[in-house]
Design an enzyme around this catalytic site. Structure first.
Site, PDB file in Angstrom:
ATOM      1  N   ASP A  54       0.813  -1.218   0.000  1.00 60.72           N
ATOM      2  CA  ASP A  54       0.000   0.000   0.000  1.00 60.72           C
ATOM      3  C   ASP A  54       0.848   1.271   0.000  1.00 60.72           C
ATOM      4  O   ASP A  54       0.677   2.139   0.862  1.00 60.72           O
ATOM      5  CB  ASP A  54      -0.922   0.020   1.229  1.00 60.72           C
ATOM      6  CG  ASP A  54      -1.613  -1.291   1.496  1.00 60.72           C
ATOM      7  OD1 ASP A  54      -2.112  -1.891   0.523  1.00 60.72           O
ATOM      8  OD2 ASP A  54      -1.665  -1.731   2.661  1.00 60.72           O
ATOM      9  N   GLU A 261     -11.712  -0.003  -2.530  1.00 57.49           N
ATOM     10  CA  GLU A 261     -10.792   0.553  -1.533  1.00 57.49           C
ATOM     11  C   GLU A 261      -9.686   1.343  -2.256  1.00 57.49           C
ATOM     12  O   GLU A 261      -9.700   1.517  -3.458  1.00 57.49           O
ATOM     13  CB  GLU A 261     -10.165  -0.576  -0.696  1.00 57.49           C
ATOM     14  CG  GLU A 261      -9.337  -1.550  -1.492  1.00 57.49           C
ATOM     15  CD  GLU A 261      -8.850  -2.735  -0.671  1.00 57.49           C
ATOM     16  OE1 GLU A 261      -9.213  -2.852   0.518  1.00 57.49           O
ATOM     17  OE2 GLU A 261      -8.104  -3.559  -1.229  1.00 57.49           O
TER      18      GLU A 261
END
Length: 360
Positions: A54, A261
């Protein structure tokens, strides 16, 4: 006895030679296999001594700083709620430029130093304002509900000191902070399924709410402008509309296009690009709007599915080039043990993004 010793010695010499040849052959085979494995990917991991995912990238002080989550193998059980993503701290990385040495600045913030947090430090982001650096992060509170916290430092690499409480009225996960040209900062956030976004309706939490399906309208990401203190929201949290070319919202069944997301916003030639992960179909997609609030019109795929179940990215400009930071599971082969990567991002003349395939 001497005869036995002679035969044993002869046997050991011959065996050693054979093993040596076999070892060399195996080494050669292993090297070829490693080369073959590496050649599958358009980029190699930026960090290999720990697992990272991420990646949120920013340019501070003419240097690229990366704020990823830190994957660890804690033995937590895997499930749809993502309990096996059991992160407990953050490291910050930096480099002079893409292709240069990556520096690990060590632990920037630990779960144990966040008074309100219970578990799971998931994907963070960072921003600079007021002469300070702000690290924004999601964590489950002591009631196991995701909220977003903030920590502050005098240096981009930290260490960061967390506020005693999460940001008021924050919820879900994957905070991404966009700094506009006028100095305003906006936070975009949310993630369905394990990120609990489906449990929030009109900013009210419903513990028994479930994911949307079929013809139901897809759950929308959220955003709010940050206050000048960078520690609070300056307005109520709003939904962000992602629409098709006809202005229609996506339905839950449109899971190759709808939001799941990993929100990110960047600006290119005066327009706002909202990019995100479709989650269970593993695309990084994008939509374009004329202001930070949207609506954003869907354009297509930026990054096709990578190796591994998740897909999460950031986009940054550095020295007249644009770069896409992302992750896959090249080093481990396990979805919860990922590694961050970077590749160049290019645009067509009309402002659309040239799609990328991370595997050759």
């Amino acid at each position: 006895m001497k005869k036995i010793q002679f035969n044993l010695t002869f046997f050991l010499v011959v065996t050693a030679a054979a093993c040596s040849n076999r070892y060399q052959t195996n080494n050669h085979t292993a090297a070829n296999k490693a080369d073959t494995v590496q050649s599958k990917y358009i980029n190699q991991p930026l960090v290999s001594h720990i697992y990272t995912a991420d990646p949120s990238a920013h340019v501070f002080n003419n240097r690229i700083y990366i704020y990823p989550s830190h994957d660890t193998a804690t033995g937590a059980p895997g499930n749809e709620q993502g309990d096996h993503f059991d992160m407990m701290d953050y490291h910050v990385f930096s480099m002079d430029g893409v292709g240069s040495k990556v520096t690990d600045h060590g632990v920037a913030l630990s779960l144990k130093d966040i008074p309100w947090a219970g578990r799971q430090l998931w994907a963070p982001d960072a921003a600079y304002a007021n002469g300070k650096y702000y690290l924004y992060f999601p964590a489950k509170n002591k009631q196991d509900i995701f909220q977003i916290g903030v920590a502050v430092s005098d240096k981009p690499e930290g260490p960061f000191k967390a506020a005693a409480e999460p940001i008021k009225n924050s919820f879900s996960m994957d905070p991404a902070v966009f700094a506009d040209d006028d100095g305003s900062h906006y936070m975009y956030f949310g993630g369905i399924s394990g990120g609990q976004l489906q449990r929030w309706d009109n900013n009210v939490y419903h513990a028994d709410a479930t994911n949307k399906y079929g013809e139901e309208l897809a759950v929308l990401p959220r955003m709010a402008r940050l206050g000048k203190d960078m520690l609070s929201f300056a307005e109520p949290v709003k939904e962000i509309k992602i629409v098709d070319k006809n202005g229609n919202l996506f339905k839950a069944k449109d899971n190759d296009k709808r939001f799941f997301e990993a929100a990110w916003v960047h600006k290119y030639k005066g327009r706002y690009y909202f990019s995100y992960s479709t989650g269970d179909t593993h695309n990084i997609c994008y939509a374009i709007g004329d202001n930070p609030y949207g609506p954003f019109t869907y354009q297509g795929i930026i990054l096709h599915p990578v190796e591994g179940w998740t897909n999460h990215h950031s986009i940054v400009q550095f020295k007249n080039k644009w770069y896409l930071f992302y992750h896959d599971v090249q080093l481990s082969g396990h979805t919860h043990l990922r590694n961050i990567k970077v590749t160049e991002l290019t645009y067509n003349a009309d402002g659309t993004i040239v799609p990328i395939k991370a595997m050759k």
